[in-house]
Write an enzyme that holds these catalytic residues in place. Structure first.
Site, PDB file in Angstrom:
ATOM      1  N   SER A 115       0.811  -1.221   0.000  1.00 43.73           N
ATOM      2  CA  SER A 115       0.000   0.000   0.000  1.00 43.73           C
ATOM      3  C   SER A 115       0.844   1.270   0.000  1.00 43.73           C
ATOM      4  O   SER A 115       0.412   2.306  -0.504  1.00 43.73           O
ATOM      5  CB  SER A 115      -0.932   0.017   1.214  1.00 43.73           C
ATOM      6  OG  SER A 115      -0.197  -0.050   2.422  1.00 43.73           O
ATOM      7  N   ASP A 157      -0.554   7.470  10.207  1.00 42.66           N
ATOM      8  CA  ASP A 157      -1.321   6.551  11.051  1.00 42.66           C
ATOM      9  C   ASP A 157      -0.418   5.525  11.726  1.00 42.66           C
ATOM     10  O   ASP A 157      -0.859   4.450  12.097  1.00 42.66           O
ATOM     11  CB  ASP A 157      -2.395   5.823  10.221  1.00 42.66           C
ATOM     12  CG  ASP A 157      -1.802   5.039   9.052  1.00 42.66           C
ATOM     13  OD1 ASP A 157      -0.554   5.037   8.902  1.00 42.66           O
ATOM     14  OD2 ASP A 157      -2.577   4.423   8.294  1.00 42.66           O
ATOM     15  N   HIS A 194       1.519   4.391   7.325  1.00 40.43           N
ATOM     16  CA  HIS A 194       1.538   4.989   5.989  1.00 40.43           C
ATOM     17  C   HIS A 194       2.119   6.404   6.031  1.00 40.43           C
ATOM     18  O   HIS A 194       2.088   7.058   7.070  1.00 40.43           O
ATOM     19  CB  HIS A 194       0.126   4.994   5.396  1.00 40.43           C
ATOM     20  CG  HIS A 194      -0.446   3.628   5.229  1.00 40.43           C
ATOM     21  ND1 HIS A 194      -1.246   3.043   6.182  1.00 40.43           N
ATOM     22  CD2 HIS A 194      -0.299   2.722   4.223  1.00 40.43           C
ATOM     23  CE1 HIS A 194      -1.592   1.824   5.767  1.00 40.43           C
ATOM     24  NE2 HIS A 194      -1.026   1.607   4.590  1.00 40.43           N
TER      25      HIS A 194
END
Length: 242
Positions: A11, A185, A188
């Protein structure tokens, strides 16, 4: 055709073309010389990435070889095996084997390609508690210690395979308040965190000879075009980056 740089990862790579992302910054930096191709897969670990290699890197007749690939995995492999993201966990020894296999497959297909490993980032455990994945009963599903073990292994794999490594786990922690500055967070990247990755990747690419000053542009820059004889510039065999 323009040469390609492929960004392959989880991600953190998939999000790299967001506003302020490190992939978008690379695409902008190489805008006249290279196509930056995104192959990011949210939630993936090295086990699943290895299973998808044939589809991610298909053999295409007549297609030019990419000049570089970034391999950015480990954040999900390093999930703790007894918490909510246990299904993503890959043991450290398998992580090493999988990265070795990914590098080997890419090098076998494109022997001259520049391979650049990127370690998982550090983990801000307080950030993970504020943005939890599932119910971990007040403890984070990832720890910085675990991420560090995978980052260290990634560096070792790079040394053993003879490929460059961007150690973002170590780099980010050289700065004060890195957890809040670089991670939105706990995992990320913020725009500042993306900037760190961009700068480190760009430096490694330059050291490998892949810079805008060494790569040719596909069409002449406008200052080289004679408005009275524009065809001359397009026929030139010496189109170089400006």
């Amino acid at each position: 055709m323009r040469p390609k740089i492929i960004l392959f990862g989880d991600s953190i790579t998939e999000e790299s073309f967001d506003v302020g992302g490190w992939g978008a910054a690379l695409a902008h930096h190489f805008c006249r010389t290279v196509d930056v191709v995104l192959r990011g897969y949210s939630g993936y670990n090295t086990r699943w990435a290895l299973l998808g290699m044939d589809k991610i890197f298909p053999v295409e007749d007549g297609a030019s070889s990419p000049i570089a690939v970034t391999i950015f995995f480990g954040a999900n492999d390093a999930c703790l095996s007894d918490r909510s993201s246990a299904f993503q966990h890959v043991p450290l020894h398998e992580y090493k084997q999988n990265l070795n296999s990914i590098i080997s497959l890419i090098k076998k297909r494109w022997p001259s390609i520049v391979v650049l490993l990127v370690t998982p980032p550090p983990i801000d455990e307080d950030g993970r508690l504020r943005y939890p994945y599932g119910d971990n009963h007040g403890v984070p599903e990832r720890t910085n210690e675990a991420a560090g073990a995978y980052a260290k292994e990634c560096v070792t794999i790079g040394e053993e395979c003879g490929v460059s490594v961007v150690d973002v786990w170590s780099k980010m922690q050289q700065f004060p308040d890195w957890g809040k500055s670089f991670l939105r967070d706990g995992l990320h990247l913020t725009p500042s965190g993306n900037k760190i990755v961009f700068e480190e990747v760009l430096e490694k690419l330059k050291k490998a000879g892949l810079g805008v000053d060494t790569l040719p542009v596909d069409l002449p820059v406008f200052s080289d075009i004679d408005p009275n004889d524009p065809l001359k510039a397009f026929q030139s065999s010496d189109i170089s980056s400006k």
